[in-house]
Write a protein that holds these residues in place. Structure first.
Motif, short mmCIF file in Angstrom:
data_model
loop_
_atom_site.label_atom_id
_atom_site.label_comp_id
_atom_site.label_asym_id
_atom_site.label_seq_id
_atom_site.Cartn_x
_atom_site.Cartn_y
_atom_site.Cartn_z
N ILE A 1 0.75 -1.11 -0.10
CA ILE A 1 0.03 -0.01 -0.05
C ILE A 1 1.16 1.37 0.19
N ALA A 2 1.79 1.48 1.05
CA ALA A 2 2.96 1.85 0.77
C ALA A 2 3.33 2.89 -0.74
N VAL A 3 3.94 1.77 -0.86
CA VAL A 3 4.48 1.71 -2.71
C VAL A 3 3.71 2.46 -3.38
N TYR A 4 2.15 2.68 -3.29
CA TYR A 4 1.17 3.09 -4.61
C TYR A 4 1.68 4.52 -3.66
N THR A 5 0.97 4.77 -2.64
CA THR A 5 1.10 5.62 -2.11
C THR A 5 1.59 6.89 -2.23
N ILE A 6 3.20 6.34 -2.55
CA ILE A 6 4.41 6.94 -2.93
C ILE A 6 4.29 6.77 -3.89
#
Lengths: 327, 348
Positions: free
Chosen positions: A222-227
């Motif tokens: 989820i964090a990489v797509y948020t980034i």
């Protein structure tokens, strides 16, 4: 992770081959340009590569994170457009101060990215489809906000856009370049030296082993797509500085340019291997082709896409050879 | 097996019906079909006719996805095929012969492009998404090279037939799409071909070891997909009487992939449903027509499309259904059941 370690232990040159090839290509293209056209050799041409492509660089850095986990983000072009449209709408139509608009844009980018990441993680929808939906969603939002371009004449934006940072001699860069380089530095640090960065690589290497090792794969995904969402939003803001306008038609096909840059930069699309530095070089290669075609003057712009396609082919085959030998 | 198929197509069909019923309620004349000069007209006919290129591409894309592949280059093939056909038609005297040669040239070039994609995937073993990305990027340039960066307009009655003509009261585009659908269905379901394609998609290595010529099959589906895109390109350019290298077929690969996914074919390969893809394509086309017919501003099409596709994808997602079921069976306050084991992420 184990494959990575083995590759690193026994054949370090192999792993760096694509990136070295990109660097050689870049230097070759520069020498060719400098020997063919007198003005090409000036340092400002190199700096202009950064100035013209700062927004793309930021977007491609976000894409690098996603591709390293073995995913893909097709929504970046639309999110870039949405950022320019939202900032145009808030500042021009509603008279918001620039920094408030910037904050809103970044939050929207983060929310969209997190939303797509959640679809991918919680509902096991494939990244390709989830981000495709995101792409249509963001572009659709653009059109519902406005069908026309806003020209932005905000004082703060104008100052940010026009400030030139002198580098001695006749050379200068823009604030966008500083922002882009800071993003690159932060990304390189995170990927190389943090637990989060290692998790990103290990998900790309083998998501299931990463999870069995107790790594927080869901959170990281989820964090990489948020980034990527934040990077696209930031890229959109840099595009606002570059063009002083917000346009729902911005960034059509940008996701492909970003993916092409990441691939040319040596990151493998199945994930697990690659560097942010490669992405920088990939952007530079695409930028220098554009510059060469502009300098030449006789070639039409469509040659850019043909040459980009040819380069993609060369690098993909090269990667294929490299990965085949290491196995 | 039949129950499975029924199950897979259930939600897309429901979505399509809901849309159509919504249309009927909003505008009672939506279903009206009239016969004018021996030709059928009406919203429903329009959906089929305008959806024909998308249906064609979705059929080709389904077989590619069934082998665990994906073809991003179909939009570029659409542009190239239309460009070449229009170039030939505009430079030669109008007539059936010119048109036939134009069709032949365009489809021949599409075939070559399919062979190129197939070569990259089947012979070089490059991941389909990147292999076809090359032609997707370069193809627009090639199309503009063919048209010399201009929009070629043509005025040939026989050429326009493929896009806007009629054959026994029905628009020819519908009949062509139907013919390709029937041909593909018969080929894959009445012979072992479909089974072989599914075997290759399920596990290419195992099927090769089992004695299947999986490389040749893979090659074949990319060629078929490119041919479908080539025909679609002819339809699209004939419909607008022109070839635009830059914009013809823009994003049609994404629409086609959405159609295939909405139709219940998994991107992970191994199982496919041609009928599902046709329903998916019709759903996407109906969305567009609905938006126009209901007077919703056309700007909202993309937003609308995103939300409908999201809904269908969620309803089809096993994880989503599992979570929904768990929520229903567990009263609030009770601890949730053990989290479902996470599946290995397989990117397209």
């Amino acid at each position: 992770m184990t494959t990575l370690a083995r590759v690193k232990g026994y054949r370090p040159q192999q792993r760096h081959l694509p990136i070295l090839a990109t660097m050689a290509l870049l230097i070759g293209a520069y020498i060719f340009g400098a020997s063919s056209y007198e003005a090409f050799g000036s340092g400002q041409v190199v700096l202009d590569l950064f100035i013209n492509n700062a927004f793309l660089l930021v977007v491609a850095v976000g894409m690098t994170f996603v591709i390293l986990t073995g995913g893909i983000d097709l929504s970046v072009g639309s999110v870039v457009a949405l950022s320019t449209v939202i900032s145009g709408d808030l500042m021009q139509k509603h008279g918001w101060p620039a920094y408030a608009a910037i904050a809103v844009v970044l939050v929207v980018g983060a929310l969209l990215g997190a939303g797509m990441g959640a679809l991918i993680h919680f509902f096991e929808i494939q990244p390709f489809i989830a981000t495709l939906i995101g792409m249509f969603f963001a572009r659709g939002l653009c059109y519902t906000i406005t069908t026309e371009a806003y020209s932005i004449d905000n004082a703060t934006i104008a100052t940010l856009a026009q400030t030139q940072i002198p580098l001695g001699g006749e050379l200068h860069i823009s604030i966008s370049v500083v922002v882009a380089l800071l993003v690159v530095a932060a990304a390189a640090y995170v990927l190389a030296f943090t637990r989060f960065g290692r998790t990103v690589y290990s998900i790309g290497g083998n998501a299931q082993s990463a999870m069995l090792m107790g790594l927080k794969t869901g959170r990281t995904k989820i964090a990489v797509y948020t980034i990527s969402g934040v990077c696209s939003a930031l890229g959109g803001l840099l595009l606002v500085l570059y063009k002083s306008s917000g346009d729902p038609l911005n960034g059509v096909g940008l996701e492909l340019t970003a993916i092409a840059a990441v691939v040319i930069g040596g990151t493998i699309l199945t994930g697990g291997s690659g560097y942010v530095l490669g992405t920088v070089l990939g952007i530079m290669v695409l930028g220098i082709i554009q510059t060469l075609i502009t300098f030449d003057g006789t070639l039409n712009s469509w040659w850019t896409s043909i040459i980009t396609g040819a380069l993609l082919f060369v690098f993909i085959v090269l990667q294929r050879l490299v990965t085949r030998r290491t196995r | 097996m039949t129950r499975m198929t029924k199950h897979r197509l259930f939600w897309p069909v429901v979505a399509l019906l809901v849309l159509l019923v919504g249309d009927l309620i909003a505008s009672p004349s939506f279903f009206k079909i009239e016969l004018r000069d021996g030709h059928l007209y009406g919203n429903l006919v329009d959906i089929l006719k305008n959806g024909a290129p998308l249906i064609l591409i979705a059929i080709g894309m389904t077989l590619v996805i069934a082998t665990r592949g994906i073809d991003l280059s179909v939009g570029s093939v659409v542009a190239i095929s239309g460009a070449l056909a229009c170039l030939w038609v505009s430079g030669h005297p109008d007539g059936a012969g010119t048109t036939l040669i134009a069709f032949g040239l365009a489809l021949g070039l599409s075939l070559v492009l399919g062979v190129w994609n197939g070569w990259l995937v089947a012979a070089l073993g490059i991941q389909p998404i990147i292999a076809t990305l090359i032609l997707m990027v370069a193809g627009r340039g090639i199309a503009q090279l063919i048209t010399d960066g201009q929009i070629i307009t043509v005025n040939s009655h026989s050429f326009e037939w493929i896009g806007s003509g009629f054959l026994v009261t029905l628009p020819s585009a519908i009949l062509i799409a139907l013919a390709v659908f029937v041909l593909a269905s018969v080929l894959v379901r009445r012979s072992a071909l479909g089974l072989l394609v599914e075997a290759v998609g399920g596990n290419p290595e195992a099927s090769r070891l089992a004695g299947l010529r999986s490389a040749r099959l893979t090659w074949l589906v990319y060629v078929f997909c490119a041919l479908c895109a080539g025909i679609a390109g002819l339809m699209i350019s004939a419909n607008v009487h022109s070839a635009d290298g830059n914009h013809a077929g823009l994003f049609i690969e994404l629409d086609a992939i959405l159609a295939v996914v909405v139709g219940g074919t998994q991107l992970t390969g191994g199982r496919f449903s041609l009928g599902g893809s046709v329903i998916g394509a019709l759903l996407i086309q109906t969305l567009t027509t609905t938006v126009y017919a209901l007077g919703i501003p056309p700007e909202a099409i993309m937003l609308f499309k995103a939300l409908v596709v999201l809904a269908v994808c969620l309803l089809q997602s096993p994880a989503f259904r599992r979570k929904l079921r768990r929520r229903r069976t567990h009263r609030p306050g009770q601890p949730a059941a053990t989290p479902a084991p996470e599946k290995v992420e397989v990117t397209a």
